[in-house]
Design an enzyme around this catalytic site. Structure first.
Site, PDB file in Angstrom:
ATOM      1  N   ARG A 176       0.838  -1.198   0.000  1.00 14.48           N
ATOM      2  CA  ARG A 176       0.000   0.000   0.000  1.00 14.48           C
ATOM      3  C   ARG A 176       0.872   1.247   0.000  1.00 14.48           C
ATOM      4  O   ARG A 176       0.586   2.216  -0.703  1.00 14.48           O
ATOM      5  CB  ARG A 176      -0.945  -0.006   1.206  1.00 14.48           C
ATOM      6  N   CYS A 234      -1.108   5.928   9.111  1.00 15.75           N
ATOM      7  CA  CYS A 234      -1.440   4.625   8.522  1.00 15.75           C
ATOM      8  C   CYS A 234      -2.580   4.845   7.546  1.00 15.75           C
ATOM      9  O   CYS A 234      -2.589   5.827   6.812  1.00 15.75           O
ATOM     10  CB  CYS A 234      -1.794   3.626   9.612  1.00 15.75           C
TER      11      CYS A 234
END
Length: 301
Positions: A176, A234
């Site tokens: 990611r 995050c």
């Protein structure tokens, strides 16, 4: 200040009658059945905490998927979980502490210091052979008072310049970060200047935190050192709290960017893709690609 409590210590507190509030934060992105898992079996006396409603405000455009809860709402929820001013709180989950760390961070931010993550979580409790309880736990109303502002955090307008003065860690999975896939947020990639530091790499055998010395070595390899500002983000501010807990266990303090990638990627802000090394120039998506929606499914960090 200690961050972790092991299963034998918790068991001793419970059997010796020491006032301990145990909170079950069973949650994972893509799994809406945390409460059902809790009802089917939890540490005796543990109270269920719903992350989506108790540890976050509703998602909002421009704020991300899990904005921090309003202070008054969080204090009211903490009292409903039975927390009193002089209690000891132990939070756990079944995913290595990733969701429980959000509760740990919020209580610490509210000025409540006597809160711990159960190292190894529910799996460690089971492995020790201790019993589970089923059904709902309904505690008496607590009297805890919380006032946010005791943990460092960074606002959106501080983020773009931060990598020039400190170390910005991206706690998501490496794919990611690199922009190879993005299963839930509008754009793939990372904040320019951030370094990939997946929070899963803070855990060892049995989903327990690595020893403090090993964590310090890991973070040193990323350029983290005492006296140098550190910030973590995050996907939506959940696993970043887990990384901050790991840093705390290693004796380091880090700021949280609460909106994280879910906020950044909703806005017209620069996006970097690919691996990024310290001192390198990040690859950036062209402006035409930044607005594309790359959502594929509801899973991820």
């Amino acid at each position: 200040m200690k961050t972790l409590m092991d299963v034998p210590t918790l068991r001793e507190r419970m059997t010796s009658g020491q006032r301990t509030v145990v909170l079950d934060v069973r949650w994972a992105l893509g799994d809406p059945d945390g409460h059902k898992h809790y009802l089917a079996g939890h540490i005796p006396g543990a109270v269920f905490v719903d992350l989506e409603t108790g540890l976050a405000a509703p998602p909002a455009q421009g704020l991300g998927r899990h904005p921090l809860p309003e202070p008054a709402a969080f204090e009211e929820a903490a009292r409903e979980w039975g927390i009193n001013t002089y209690d000891t709180v132990v939070a756990y989950d079944d995913v290595g502490g990733v969701s429980a760390a959000r509760l740990w961070w919020l209580l610490r931010d509210g000025g409540f210091d006597d809160v711990f993550l159960l190292d190894g979580g529910l799996a460690a409790w089971r492995q020790a052979g201790f019993e589970l309880e089923t059904g709902e736990e309904c505690p008496s109303l607590g009297d805890v008072r919380l006032e946010p502002g005791h943990m460092p955090l960074l606002r959106l307008d501080e983020m773009e310049a931060f990598p020039g003065t400190g170390v910005l860690l991206d706690a998501r999975a490496g794919e990611r970060y690199r922009g190879e896939k993005e299963p839930v947020d509008p754009k793939a990639g990372h904040i320019p200047g951030a370094l990939s530091a997946p929070t899963t790499e803070n855990l060892g055998t049995g989903a327990r935190f690595l020893p403090a010395a090993e964590l310090r070595a890991r973070f040193r390899s990323l350029g983290v050192a005492h006296g140098k500002p550190i910030a973590v983000y995050c996907g939506s501010g959940i696993s970043a709290a887990h990384e901050i807990a790991a840093l705390a266990h290693a004796g380091l303090e880090a700021a949280l960017f609460p909106g994280s990638w879910s906020q950044w990627s909703q806005l017209d802000l620069p996006v970097a893709v690919g691996p990024e090394l310290r001192g390198s120039t990040p690859a950036r998506r062209p402006a035409s690609a930044r607005g594309q929606d790359t959502r594929q499914c509801q899973s991820g960090g």
